[in-house]
Motif scaffolding. Structure first.
Motif, PDB file in Angstrom:
ATOM      1  N   UNK A 194       0.854  -1.184   0.000  1.00 52.94           N
ATOM      2  CA  UNK A 194       0.000   0.000   0.000  1.00 52.94           C
ATOM      3  C   UNK A 194       0.891   1.235   0.000  1.00 52.94           C
ATOM      4  N   UNK A 195       0.649   2.143  -0.948  1.00 59.24           N
ATOM      5  CA  UNK A 195       1.348   3.423  -1.002  1.00 59.24           C
ATOM      6  C   UNK A 195       0.318   4.537  -1.056  1.00 59.24           C
ATOM      7  N   UNK A 196       0.324   5.398  -0.040  1.00 63.03           N
ATOM      8  CA  UNK A 196      -0.522   6.587  -0.018  1.00 63.03           C
ATOM      9  C   UNK A 196       0.428   7.768   0.117  1.00 63.03           C
ATOM     10  N   UNK A 197       0.616   8.512  -0.960  1.00 59.71           N
ATOM     11  CA  UNK A 197       1.675   9.520  -0.981  1.00 59.71           C
ATOM     12  C   UNK A 197       1.235  10.782  -1.705  1.00 59.71           C
ATOM     13  N   UNK A 198       1.519  11.925  -1.070  1.00 57.86           N
ATOM     14  CA  UNK A 198       1.352  13.240  -1.695  1.00 57.86           C
ATOM     15  C   UNK A 198      -0.064  13.485  -2.198  1.00 57.86           C
ATOM     16  N   UNK A 199      -1.040  13.192  -1.338  1.00 60.14           N
ATOM     17  CA  UNK A 199      -2.431  13.541  -1.602  1.00 60.14           C
ATOM     18  C   UNK A 199      -2.778  14.684  -0.649  1.00 60.14           C
ATOM     19  N   UNK A 214      -1.111  -7.225   4.894  1.00 61.92           N
ATOM     20  CA  UNK A 214      -0.501  -6.970   3.605  1.00 61.92           C
ATOM     21  C   UNK A 214       0.844  -7.676   3.572  1.00 61.92           C
ATOM     22  N   UNK A 215       1.213  -8.206   2.419  1.00 65.44           N
ATOM     23  CA  UNK A 215       2.444  -8.983   2.312  1.00 65.44           C
ATOM     24  C   UNK A 215       3.686  -8.125   2.155  1.00 65.44           C
ATOM     25  N   UNK A 216       3.514  -6.870   1.750  1.00 70.68           N
ATOM     26  CA  UNK A 216       4.668  -6.022   1.488  1.00 70.68           C
ATOM     27  C   UNK A 216       4.539  -4.664   2.164  1.00 70.68           C
ATOM     28  N   UNK A 217       5.305  -3.702   1.683  1.00 74.19           N
ATOM     29  CA  UNK A 217       5.469  -2.413   2.328  1.00 74.19           C
ATOM     30  C   UNK A 217       4.180  -1.606   2.408  1.00 74.19           C
ATOM     31  N   UNK A 218       4.004  -0.914   3.533  1.00 79.17           N
ATOM     32  CA  UNK A 218       2.981   0.108   3.688  1.00 79.17           C
ATOM     33  C   UNK A 218       3.704   1.439   3.882  1.00 79.17           C
ATOM     34  N   UNK A 219       3.422   2.396   2.978  1.00 75.07           N
ATOM     35  CA  UNK A 219       4.034   3.720   3.067  1.00 75.07           C
ATOM     36  C   UNK A 219       2.935   4.783   3.051  1.00 75.07           C
ATOM     37  N   UNK A 238       1.975  -6.674   8.638  1.00 75.69           N
ATOM     38  CA  UNK A 238       2.612  -6.064   7.475  1.00 75.69           C
ATOM     39  C   UNK A 238       3.829  -6.919   7.136  1.00 75.69           C
ATOM     40  N   UNK A 239       3.976  -7.241   5.864  1.00 71.93           N
ATOM     41  CA  UNK A 239       5.022  -8.169   5.445  1.00 71.93           C
ATOM     42  C   UNK A 239       6.398  -7.568   5.335  1.00 71.93           C
ATOM     43  N   UNK A 240       7.195  -8.125   4.427  1.00 67.09           N
ATOM     44  CA  UNK A 240       8.644  -7.936   4.393  1.00 67.09           C
ATOM     45  C   UNK A 240       9.101  -6.491   4.411  1.00 67.09           C
ATOM     46  N   UNK A 241       8.453  -5.603   3.667  1.00 63.96           N
ATOM     47  CA  UNK A 241       8.951  -4.238   3.546  1.00 63.96           C
ATOM     48  C   UNK A 241       8.715  -3.354   4.739  1.00 63.96           C
ATOM     49  N   UNK A 243       6.713  -0.798   7.556  1.00 61.93           N
ATOM     50  CA  UNK A 243       5.823   0.358   7.600  1.00 61.93           C
ATOM     51  C   UNK A 243       6.628   1.648   7.689  1.00 61.93           C
ATOM     52  N   UNK A 244       6.263   2.629   6.851  1.00 57.98           N
ATOM     53  CA  UNK A 244       6.844   3.967   6.915  1.00 57.98           C
ATOM     54  C   UNK A 244       5.708   4.976   6.981  1.00 57.98           C
ATOM     55  N   UNK A 245       5.706   5.808   8.018  1.00 56.60           N
ATOM     56  CA  UNK A 245       4.769   6.925   8.144  1.00 56.60           C
ATOM     57  C   UNK A 245       5.634   8.173   8.270  1.00 56.60           C
ATOM     58  N   UNK A 246       5.666   9.013   7.255  1.00 56.89           N
ATOM     59  CA  UNK A 246       6.635  10.100   7.228  1.00 56.89           C
ATOM     60  C   UNK A 246       6.096  11.331   6.510  1.00 56.89           C
ATOM     61  N   UNK A 247       6.518  12.495   7.001  1.00 56.92           N
ATOM     62  CA  UNK A 247       6.299  13.776   6.324  1.00 56.92           C
ATOM     63  C   UNK A 247       4.828  14.107   6.133  1.00 56.92           C
ATOM     64  N   UNK A 248       4.008  13.631   7.061  1.00 57.83           N
ATOM     65  CA  UNK A 248       2.598  14.027   7.098  1.00 57.83           C
ATOM     66  C   UNK A 248       2.507  15.136   8.154  1.00 57.83           C
ATOM     67  N   UNK A 249       2.585  16.374   7.717  1.00 54.90           N
ATOM     68  CA  UNK A 249       2.868  17.472   8.634  1.00 54.90           C
ATOM     69  C   UNK A 249       1.804  17.702   9.699  1.00 54.90           C
TER      70      UNK A 249
END
Length: 283
Positions: A194-199, A214-219, A238-241, A243-249
């Motif tokens: 799952x990628x949720x970025x720059x919305x 989820x089997x892979x990265x969540x960003x 959350x799988x191999x990659x 979790x990253x939660x970043x730069x959500x001001x």
């Protein structure tokens, strides 16, 4: 994890930062819109054939009661004319590229041609369309590849995907200026990442509530209006990659992650300006 300062907060890091970057790229770069293999639908109506019987022996029906059709091959559409040949199609055996076209934009009227579509046996890429919603996809139940919704300046909501329950690979939601809500209440399976970025207008992740693993990265990165992670309460694995939660001001809380049980190689929460406390994760 206890209380920490207003600066970046990193909980767990992988042995090799470079290795993790490569892993993420392998997961998500491949989810982009591929350049080959798509073909215009216009003139391809003969590729659609009557669908077979369902598991109970009865042919699937369109919303008007007529028999469903199958379109074999990829679909590339830049306007309403391109979609007219799909008006009775319930299954597309290939990728679907819905992209903006100068002078003949994909708007709500164009997407209405897809009202019978239930299954995409490939990826769905939606980019730079002129529609505010996706109501034309209201009967779509399954996407076997990626769902990639990128760079749509007018798209405000995804509640038109009300029937969608399965994404067979990645869910990518990126650079959608006006998007305020996800709202996919039946979505239970995202098989990869799952990628949720720059919305910049997105305020919550509500609509992902039923996704447990989820089997892979969540960003979740760079969503300037995001206040919380509501919508991730059901997430356990959350799988191999990781979790990253970043730069959500404006992010104030990560409390919905408190039920997370396993998180791959990385748990990173950093550079969220208004987030002053991280607690409850793995405590």
């Amino acid at each position: 994890m206890g209380s920490q300062g207003n600066a970046g907060i990193t909980a767990i890091s992988a042995p090799s930062r470079t290795w993790l970057r490569l892993l993420f790229c392998a997961v998500f770069v491949s989810a982009g819109c591929s350049s080959g293999g798509s073909s215009d639908v216009q003139g391809d109506a003969d590729a659609a054939t009557t669908a077979g019987a369902d598991s109970e022996g009865s042919p699937p029906k369109r919303v008007d009661g007529a028999a469903c059709k199958v379109h074999k091959g990829d679909v590339g559409a830049e306007g309403v004319v391109d979609l007219e040949a799909l008006a009775g199609v319930c299954t597309i055996e290939g990728d679907v590229f819905l992209t903006g076209g100068a002078g003949n934009p994909l708007n709500e009227a164009a997407l209405a041609q897809l009202v019978n579509l239930r299954v995409i046996e490939g990826s769905l890429i939606i980019e730079d369309i002129a529609a505010a919603g996706l109501e034309g996809l209201s009967h779509l139940e399954r996407i076997d590849g990626d769902l990639n919704i990128t760079a749509n300046h007018y798209l405000q909501r995804l509640d038109g995907l009300a029937a969608l329950h399965t994404i067979g690979h990645d869910f990518i939601l990126r650079d959608n200026d006006a998007l305020v809500a996800i709202d996919t209440p039946k979505l239970k399976t995202i098989a990869s990442g799952l990628l949720v970025q720059a919305n910049p207008s997105l305020t919550s992740l509500s609509g992902l509530d039923a996704v447990a693993a989820l089997d892979n990265t969540v960003r979740i990165v760079g969503n300037q209006a995001l206040l919380g992670l509501q919508g991730l309460e059901g997430l356990r694995i959350i799988g191999a990659g990781g979790l990253v939660v970043a730069e959500n001001q404006r992010l104030l809380s990560v409390a919905p992650l408190e039920r997370l049980e396993r998180c791959g190689d990385l748990l990173q929460i950093r550079d969220n300006r208004d987030l002053v406390k991280v607690s409850g994760i793995f405590e």
